[in-house]
Scaffold this motif. Structure first.
Motif, PDB file in Angstrom:
ATOM      1  N   LEU A 125       0.827  -1.202   0.000  1.00 36.99           N
ATOM      2  CA  LEU A 125       0.000   0.000   0.000  1.00 36.99           C
ATOM      3  C   LEU A 125       0.865   1.257   0.000  1.00 36.99           C
ATOM      4  O   LEU A 125       0.528   2.259  -0.643  1.00 36.99           O
ATOM      5  N   PHE A 126       1.984   1.199   0.709  1.00 46.66           N
ATOM      6  CA  PHE A 126       2.935   2.328   0.701  1.00 46.66           C
ATOM      7  C   PHE A 126       3.464   2.566  -0.708  1.00 46.66           C
ATOM      8  O   PHE A 126       3.537   3.713  -1.166  1.00 46.66           O
ATOM      9  N   ALA A 127       3.832   1.485  -1.401  1.00 41.58           N
ATOM     10  CA  ALA A 127       4.353   1.627  -2.773  1.00 41.58           C
ATOM     11  C   ALA A 127       3.313   2.269  -3.689  1.00 41.58           C
ATOM     12  O   ALA A 127       3.646   3.134  -4.519  1.00 41.58           O
ATOM     13  N   LEU A 128       2.056   1.870  -3.557  1.00 36.76           N
ATOM     14  CA  LEU A 128       0.992   2.468  -4.379  1.00 36.76           C
ATOM     15  C   LEU A 128       0.807   3.944  -4.046  1.00 36.76           C
ATOM     16  O   LEU A 128       0.630   4.780  -4.941  1.00 36.76           O
ATOM     17  N   ALA A 129       0.856   4.263  -2.755  1.00 35.47           N
ATOM     18  CA  ALA A 129       0.709   5.664  -2.358  1.00 35.47           C
ATOM     19  C   ALA A 129       1.851   6.515  -2.884  1.00 35.47           C
ATOM     20  O   ALA A 129       1.651   7.662  -3.306  1.00 35.47           O
ATOM     21  N   MET A 130       3.053   5.957  -2.886  1.00 27.32           N
ATOM     22  CA  MET A 130       4.208   6.721  -3.366  1.00 27.32           C
ATOM     23  C   MET A 130       4.175   6.893  -4.883  1.00 27.32           C
ATOM     24  O   MET A 130       4.765   7.837  -5.401  1.00 27.32           O
ATOM     25  N   LYS A 131       3.500   6.003  -5.581  1.00 27.97           N
ATOM     26  CA  LYS A 131       3.304   6.215  -7.021  1.00 27.97           C
ATOM     27  C   LYS A 131       2.444   7.457  -7.231  1.00 27.97           C
ATOM     28  O   LYS A 131       2.736   8.303  -8.091  1.00 27.97           O
ATOM     29  N   ALA A 132       1.386   7.601  -6.427  1.00 28.98           N
ATOM     30  CA  ALA A 132       0.558   8.808  -6.507  1.00 28.98           C
ATOM     31  C   ALA A 132       1.379  10.038  -6.131  1.00 28.98           C
ATOM     32  O   ALA A 132       1.267  11.098  -6.762  1.00 28.98           O
ATOM     33  N   TYR A 133       2.220   9.925  -5.115  1.00 30.71           N
ATOM     34  CA  TYR A 133       3.074  11.037  -4.684  1.00 30.71           C
ATOM     35  C   TYR A 133       4.009  11.458  -5.815  1.00 30.71           C
ATOM     36  O   TYR A 133       4.145  12.659  -6.110  1.00 30.71           O
ATOM     37  N   ASP A 134       4.652  10.497  -6.439  1.00 28.38           N
ATOM     38  CA  ASP A 134       5.562  10.819  -7.544  1.00 28.38           C
ATOM     39  C   ASP A 134       4.832  11.463  -8.723  1.00 28.38           C
ATOM     40  O   ASP A 134       5.423  12.230  -9.480  1.00 28.38           O
ATOM     41  N   ASP A 135       3.539  11.140  -8.860  1.00 27.72           N
ATOM     42  CA  ASP A 135       2.722  11.732  -9.934  1.00 27.72           C
ATOM     43  C   ASP A 135       2.110  13.067  -9.522  1.00 27.72           C
ATOM     44  O   ASP A 135       1.277  13.617 -10.241  1.00 27.72           O
ATOM     45  N   HIS A 136       2.494  13.574  -8.330  1.00 24.51           N
ATOM     46  CA  HIS A 136       1.998  14.857  -7.813  1.00 24.51           C
ATOM     47  C   HIS A 136       0.515  14.817  -7.493  1.00 24.51           C
ATOM     48  O   HIS A 136      -0.142  15.860  -7.460  1.00 24.51           O
ATOM     49  N   ARG A 137      -0.022  13.643  -7.218  1.00 23.56           N
ATOM     50  CA  ARG A 137      -1.418  13.506  -6.798  1.00 23.56           C
ATOM     51  C   ARG A 137      -1.410  13.404  -5.271  1.00 23.56           C
ATOM     52  O   ARG A 137      -1.523  12.327  -4.696  1.00 23.56           O
ATOM     53  N   TYR A 138      -1.274  14.556  -4.640  1.00 18.76           N
ATOM     54  CA  TYR A 138      -0.992  14.569  -3.213  1.00 18.76           C
ATOM     55  C   TYR A 138      -2.186  14.180  -2.350  1.00 18.76           C
ATOM     56  O   TYR A 138      -2.008  13.586  -1.281  1.00 18.76           O
ATOM     57  N   ASP A 139      -3.406  14.465  -2.785  1.00 15.28           N
ATOM     58  CA  ASP A 139      -4.574  14.022  -2.018  1.00 15.28           C
ATOM     59  C   ASP A 139      -4.649  12.498  -2.008  1.00 15.28           C
ATOM     60  O   ASP A 139      -4.916  11.884  -0.956  1.00 15.28           O
ATOM     61  N   ALA A 140      -4.437  11.890  -3.170  1.00 17.24           N
ATOM     62  CA  ALA A 140      -4.456  10.427  -3.247  1.00 17.24           C
ATOM     63  C   ALA A 140      -3.316   9.831  -2.438  1.00 17.24           C
ATOM     64  O   ALA A 140      -3.482   8.803  -1.760  1.00 17.24           O
TER      65      ALA A 140
END
Length: 242
Positions: A125-140
């Protein structure tokens, strides 16, 4: 097979500066440097801070386009951080007293974390969240990191990047609380940066004195986080004297 790079060689060859500026070629040792960074928290910190400093300098260099300004490869990150802090301290007078010093133009860089011997559900779940972070989708990323923490993800990186995502989403009070939780964990690779970015969150809320206390809590050393913290502290102190 060549010997692994050392941090002393990285410093001597200005590899962080060259890597961030995208001038480090394969022939110049890019692969060796990337292999070193994967296992070196110190150089990971240097890259994260260098990217942030470069982002803060970008608007100034854009305004000076007549003779395009390029930082010489030998310019240390500590010097660049000092320049960035001076630029911030002279920011637009339309800003509030502290908010401009709390600006974070570029999110802290995620360079991966060591894989645990026995992964738990929180790790995926952390890895998936960090994919959103790297994509600048900070709410996700915020939602994903909170879920990962409940599922058992490693607290230090998950709380740190939760704070970063909240800060990039302009949610300074929540970001400050997340960074405080990282600080409470003690001596982790994220401790210095947590103090630094908590100071940024406090500045956004108008807390100059509280931010200065966070910056002074960073252990004095020669790395980029320490240099940036000292430069930012000097800017806060200067503004307090006005």
């Amino acid at each position: 097979m060549t010997a692994p790079l050392t941090c002393a060689q990285v410093d001597a060859r200005a590899l962080v500066e060259r890597y961030v500026a995208d001038t480090l070629t394969d022939e110049g040792g890019r692969a060796d440097f990337e292999a070193h960074v994967l296992v070196c928290p110190r150089c990971q910190d240097e890259i994260r801070v260098a990217m942030a400093v470069r982002a803060e300098l970008a608007p100034v260099t854009t305004r000076a386009r007549r003779g395009q300004r390029v930082w010489p490869l030998g310019l240390g990150i500590a010097v660049a951080a000092g320049v960035a802090a001076m630029i911030l301290s002279r920011a637009s007078e339309r800003s509030t007293r502290w908010q401009d010093l709390g600006a974070v133009p570029a999110a802290p860089i995620y360079l991966g974390v060591a894989v645990r011997g026995t992964p738990v559900r929180g790790d995926s779940l952390f890895a998936l969240a960090m994919k959103a972070y790297d994509d600048h989708r900070y709410d996700a990323a915020t939602t994903g990191l909170r879920t990962a923490l409940v599922a058992g993800a490693d607290s230090a990186p998950a709380e740190f990047f939760l704070g970063a995502a909240l800060l990039m989403g302009d949610r300074a009070p929540e970001a400050g609380a997340a960074f405080a939780r990282v600080i409470a964990l003690g001596d982790t690779p994220y401790l210095g940066e947590a103090h630094l970015y908590r100071a940024k969150a406090l500045l956004r809320q108008g807390g100059g004195a509280a931010a200065l206390a966070e910056l002074h809590a960073i252990t004095p050393n020669s790395n980029a986080v320490g240099a940036w913290a000292r430069a930012l502290a000097a800017s806060v102190e200067s503004r307090m004297r006005r």
